[in-house]
Design a protein around this motif. Structure first.
Motif, PDB file in Angstrom:
ATOM      1  N   MET A  65       0.690  -1.385  -0.012  1.00 16.71           N
ATOM      2  CA  MET A  65      -0.032   0.004  -0.132  1.00 16.71           C
ATOM      3  C   MET A  65       0.828   1.203   0.111  1.00 16.71           C
ATOM      4  O   MET A  65       1.969   1.467   0.772  1.00 16.71           O
ATOM      5  N   GLU A  66       0.406   2.258  -0.745  1.00 21.18           N
ATOM      6  CA  GLU A  66       1.235   3.449  -0.801  1.00 21.18           C
ATOM      7  C   GLU A  66       1.006   4.593   0.197  1.00 21.18           C
ATOM      8  O   GLU A  66      -0.134   4.395   0.805  1.00 21.18           O
ATOM      9  N   ALA A  67       1.928   5.098   0.655  1.00 19.12           N
ATOM     10  CA  ALA A  67       2.035   6.237   1.529  1.00 19.12           C
ATOM     11  C   ALA A  67       2.683   7.414   1.002  1.00 19.12           C
ATOM     12  O   ALA A  67       3.492   7.477   0.319  1.00 19.12           O
ATOM     13  N   ILE A  68       2.226   8.705   1.760  1.00 16.13           N
ATOM     14  CA  ILE A  68       3.154   9.898   1.361  1.00 16.13           C
ATOM     15  C   ILE A  68       3.639  10.518   2.778  1.00 16.13           C
ATOM     16  O   ILE A  68       2.802  10.333   3.877  1.00 16.13           O
ATOM     17  N   LEU A  69       5.079  10.449   2.804  1.00 15.76           N
ATOM     18  CA  LEU A  69       5.671  11.136   4.025  1.00 15.76           C
ATOM     19  C   LEU A  69       6.103  12.624   3.683  1.00 15.76           C
ATOM     20  O   LEU A  69       6.932  12.639   2.820  1.00 15.76           O
ATOM     21  N   TYR A  70       5.383  13.439   4.180  1.00 13.70           N
ATOM     22  CA  TYR A  70       5.919  15.038   4.017  1.00 13.70           C
ATOM     23  C   TYR A  70       6.963  15.407   5.001  1.00 13.70           C
ATOM     24  O   TYR A  70       6.866  14.795   6.279  1.00 13.70           O
ATOM     25  N   ILE A  71       8.235  15.909   4.579  1.00 15.32           N
ATOM     26  CA  ILE A  71       9.365  16.404   5.419  1.00 15.32           C
ATOM     27  C   ILE A  71       9.423  17.765   5.233  1.00 15.32           C
ATOM     28  O   ILE A  71       9.628  18.240   4.171  1.00 15.32           O
ATOM     29  N   ALA A  72       9.161  18.598   6.221  1.00 14.29           N
ATOM     30  CA  ALA A  72       9.433  20.013   6.373  1.00 14.29           C
ATOM     31  C   ALA A  72      11.064  20.188   7.068  1.00 14.29           C
ATOM     32  O   ALA A  72      11.280  19.362   7.830  1.00 14.29           O
ATOM     33  N   HIS A  73      11.354  21.349   7.444  1.00 18.26           N
ATOM     34  CA  HIS A  73      12.662  21.562   7.888  1.00 18.26           C
ATOM     35  C   HIS A  73      12.525  21.433   9.314  1.00 18.26           C
ATOM     36  O   HIS A  73      13.247  20.856   9.839  1.00 18.26           O
ATOM     37  N   GLY A  74      11.471  22.194   9.896  1.00 22.48           N
ATOM     38  CA  GLY A  74      11.319  22.244  11.416  1.00 22.48           C
ATOM     39  C   GLY A  74      11.864  23.582  11.913  1.00 22.48           C
ATOM     40  O   GLY A  74      12.669  24.326  11.279  1.00 22.48           O
ATOM     41  N   THR A  75      11.230  23.975  13.178  1.00 21.30           N
ATOM     42  CA  THR A  75      11.784  25.365  13.729  1.00 21.30           C
ATOM     43  C   THR A  75      11.341  25.325  15.317  1.00 21.30           C
ATOM     44  O   THR A  75      10.574  24.677  15.686  1.00 21.30           O
ATOM     45  N   ARG A  76      12.108  26.382  15.825  1.00 25.19           N
ATOM     46  CA  ARG A  76      11.921  26.343  17.356  1.00 25.19           C
ATOM     47  C   ARG A  76      10.726  27.138  17.595  1.00 25.19           C
ATOM     48  O   ARG A  76      10.012  27.516  18.783  1.00 25.19           O
ATOM     49  N   SER A  77      10.256  27.884  16.253  1.00 22.82           N
ATOM     50  CA  SER A  77       9.195  28.986  16.650  1.00 22.82           C
ATOM     51  C   SER A  77       7.834  28.253  16.486  1.00 22.82           C
ATOM     52  O   SER A  77       7.659  27.188  15.651  1.00 22.82           O
ATOM     53  N   LYS A  78       7.115  28.452  17.720  1.00 22.73           N
ATOM     54  CA  LYS A  78       5.629  27.843  17.658  1.00 22.73           C
ATOM     55  C   LYS A  78       4.867  28.367  16.585  1.00 22.73           C
ATOM     56  O   LYS A  78       4.127  27.643  16.023  1.00 22.73           O
ATOM     57  N   LYS A  79       4.903  29.715  16.228  1.00 25.49           N
ATOM     58  CA  LYS A  79       4.190  30.205  15.091  1.00 25.49           C
ATOM     59  C   LYS A  79       4.627  29.479  13.559  1.00 25.49           C
ATOM     60  O   LYS A  79       3.719  29.024  13.089  1.00 25.49           O
ATOM     61  N   GLY A  80       5.836  29.317  13.332  1.00 22.26           N
ATOM     62  CA  GLY A  80       6.238  28.491  12.167  1.00 22.26           C
ATOM     63  C   GLY A  80       5.900  27.108  12.127  1.00 22.26           C
ATOM     64  O   GLY A  80       5.601  26.463  11.257  1.00 22.26           O
ATOM     65  N   ALA A  81       5.918  26.482  13.640  1.00 20.48           N
ATOM     66  CA  ALA A  81       5.765  24.908  13.308  1.00 20.48           C
ATOM     67  C   ALA A  81       4.126  24.724  13.234  1.00 20.48           C
ATOM     68  O   ALA A  81       3.736  23.930  12.408  1.00 20.48           O
ATOM     69  N   SER A  82       3.381  25.667  13.835  1.00 18.31           N
ATOM     70  CA  SER A  82       1.994  25.785  13.468  1.00 18.31           C
ATOM     71  C   SER A  82       1.646  25.936  12.078  1.00 18.31           C
ATOM     72  O   SER A  82       0.682  25.473  11.477  1.00 18.31           O
ATOM     73  N   GLU A  83       2.206  26.973  11.350  1.00 19.92           N
ATOM     74  CA  GLU A  83       2.191  27.194  10.063  1.00 19.92           C
ATOM     75  C   GLU A  83       2.316  26.149   9.130  1.00 19.92           C
ATOM     76  O   GLU A  83       1.478  25.731   8.349  1.00 19.92           O
ATOM     77  N   ALA A  84       3.480  25.213   9.420  1.00 21.96           N
ATOM     78  CA  ALA A  84       3.733  24.054   8.917  1.00 21.96           C
ATOM     79  C   ALA A  84       2.883  23.018   8.647  1.00 21.96           C
ATOM     80  O   ALA A  84       2.324  22.390   7.794  1.00 21.96           O
ATOM     81  N   ILE A  85       2.477  22.703   9.887  1.00 21.59           N
ATOM     82  CA  ILE A  85       1.611  21.741  10.373  1.00 21.59           C
ATOM     83  C   ILE A  85       0.162  22.135   9.698  1.00 21.59           C
ATOM     84  O   ILE A  85      -0.493  21.040   9.080  1.00 21.59           O
ATOM     85  N   ASP A  86      -0.418  23.250   9.774  1.00 20.33           N
ATOM     86  CA  ASP A  86      -1.630  23.448   9.045  1.00 20.33           C
ATOM     87  C   ASP A  86      -1.317  23.488   7.612  1.00 20.33           C
ATOM     88  O   ASP A  86      -2.535  23.024   6.889  1.00 20.33           O
ATOM     89  N   PHE A  87      -0.266  23.607   6.925  1.00 20.58           N
ATOM     90  CA  PHE A  87      -0.252  23.754   5.463  1.00 20.58           C
ATOM     91  C   PHE A  87      -0.258  22.228   5.101  1.00 20.58           C
ATOM     92  O   PHE A  87      -0.940  21.947   4.225  1.00 20.58           O
ATOM     93  N   ILE A  88       0.732  21.340   5.835  1.00 19.72           N
ATOM     94  CA  ILE A  88       0.589  19.865   5.457  1.00 19.72           C
ATOM     95  C   ILE A  88      -0.759  19.264   5.550  1.00 19.72           C
ATOM     96  O   ILE A  88      -1.203  18.718   4.803  1.00 19.72           O
ATOM     97  N   GLU A  89      -1.602  19.780   6.652  1.00 16.42           N
ATOM     98  CA  GLU A  89      -2.966  19.394   7.007  1.00 16.42           C
ATOM     99  C   GLU A  89      -3.818  19.373   5.583  1.00 16.42           C
ATOM    100  O   GLU A  89      -4.665  18.704   5.135  1.00 16.42           O
ATOM    101  N   ARG A  90      -3.788  20.696   5.243  1.00 20.35           N
ATOM    102  CA  ARG A  90      -4.507  21.141   4.173  1.00 20.35           C
ATOM    103  C   ARG A  90      -4.270  20.428   2.940  1.00 20.35           C
ATOM    104  O   ARG A  90      -5.117  19.966   2.220  1.00 20.35           O
ATOM    105  N   VAL A  91      -2.992  20.313   2.680  1.00 16.35           N
ATOM    106  CA  VAL A  91      -2.500  19.389   1.691  1.00 16.35           C
ATOM    107  C   VAL A  91      -3.193  18.076   1.573  1.00 16.35           C
ATOM    108  O   VAL A  91      -3.679  17.364   0.656  1.00 16.35           O
ATOM    109  N   MET A  92      -3.015  17.288   3.120  1.00 13.63           N
ATOM    110  CA  MET A  92      -3.303  15.794   3.159  1.00 13.63           C
ATOM    111  C   MET A  92      -4.906  15.945   2.604  1.00 13.63           C
ATOM    112  O   MET A  92      -5.260  14.907   2.143  1.00 13.63           O
ATOM    113  N   ASN A  93      -5.648  17.005   3.014  1.00 15.71           N
ATOM    114  CA  ASN A  93      -7.107  16.837   2.964  1.00 15.71           C
ATOM    115  C   ASN A  93      -7.283  16.894   1.219  1.00 15.71           C
ATOM    116  O   ASN A  93      -8.609  16.680   0.937  1.00 15.71           O
ATOM    117  N   ARG A  94      -6.645  17.369   0.522  1.00  9.71           N
ATOM    118  CA  ARG A  94      -6.824  17.710  -0.703  1.00  9.71           C
ATOM    119  C   ARG A  94      -6.297  16.360  -1.764  1.00  9.71           C
ATOM    120  O   ARG A  94      -6.536  16.120  -2.923  1.00  9.71           O
TER     121      ARG A  94
END
Length: 243
Positions: free
Chosen positions: A1-30
């Motif tokens: 079975m196929e899967a997708i693993l998204y890899i972002a850079h990562g950050t100590r910034s809570k705002k930046g991490a939240s942006e990345a997570i929200d972005f990936i979740e939007r992509v997953m939903n599409r």
């Protein structure tokens, strides 16, 4: 079975991490693939190993790795492939297919130019702020990016500075471009998400604003819908790179 693993850079910034997570979740939903997991190279959890193992626990036998990186520097050429090679040795029955980073492409340049136009209204000069790398390919890429934005925005002066590992630095870049004239300077952080680096850019821009300089900036590139569309194209593409 196929899967997708998204890899972002990562950050100590809570705002930046939240942006990345929200972005990936939007992509997953599409994307209509049941097994999709997010991960980060560093600083933000889950890290690559954990995201990879989550895919396997959900039944994945083929993992399509989608790196959320703008250009191919050390992380794409060395760090991520090394991690995936180690995982491949531990899970030899799993096929790993790694997609390309975004690269220099028309859609991103169009999106960046639109972000600048929508934020500035009027400008005389543009400073592109890059993350920075000692990789010579990155400098060649930013030469293309600068030329592409110069053409799209119809301005004569476009230059690049770097937040780390290359010259000119952010401070040098800002000082140099402000010395070139008295009109409005616009700053484009060529970054996907907010974080400590984008906060550094904002601090330096605000410091010069308080000194009376005419200077403005845009937010990260992921604010434009085109970036989300590009990730979906990458995730759906059959093109891979060998690590």
């Amino acid at each position: 079975m196929e899967a997708i693993l998204y890899i972002a850079h990562g950050t100590r910034s809570k705002k930046g991490a939240s942006e990345a997570i929200d972005f990936i979740e939007r992509v997953m939903n599409r994307i209509d693939i049941p097994i999709q997991e997010m991960s980060f190279l560093e600083l933000t959890k889950p890290l690559i190993n954990e995201g990879f193992k989550r895919c396997i626990a959900r039944g994945a036998t083929v993992i399509n790795v989608v790196p959320l990186f703008l250009l191919a520097a050390g992380h794409i050429k060395h760090d991520i492939p090394q991690t995936l090679s180690s995982l491949q040795a531990d899970f030899p029955h799993v096929e790993i297919l790694m997609k390309d980073p975004f690269g220099v492409q028309e859609k991103i340049l169009d999106a960046a130019a639109e972000l600048v136009r929508n934020s500035s209204g009027q400008m005389d000069r543009l400073l592109i702020v890059a993350r920075g790398s000692s990789d010579p390919d990155i400098h060649a890429d930013f030469s293309q990016i600068a030329s592409g934005l110069k053409e799209r925005l119809g301005i004569d002066f476009v230059t690049v500075c770097f937040l780390a590992a290359a010259e000119p630095s952010l401070q040098q870049g800002l000082d140099n471009i402000l010395e070139e004239g008295t009109g409005i300077v616009f700053v484009l952080p060529y970054l996907l998400f907010s974080g400590l680096l984008s906060a550094e850019v904002e601090r330096e821009v605000n410091r010069r604003k308080k000194a009376g300089r005419l200077i403005q900036q845009t937010g990260p590139l992921s604010q434009h819908q085109a970036i989300e569309d590009i990730v979906i194209e990458r995730a759906s593409s059959k093109k891979i790179v060998i690590f």
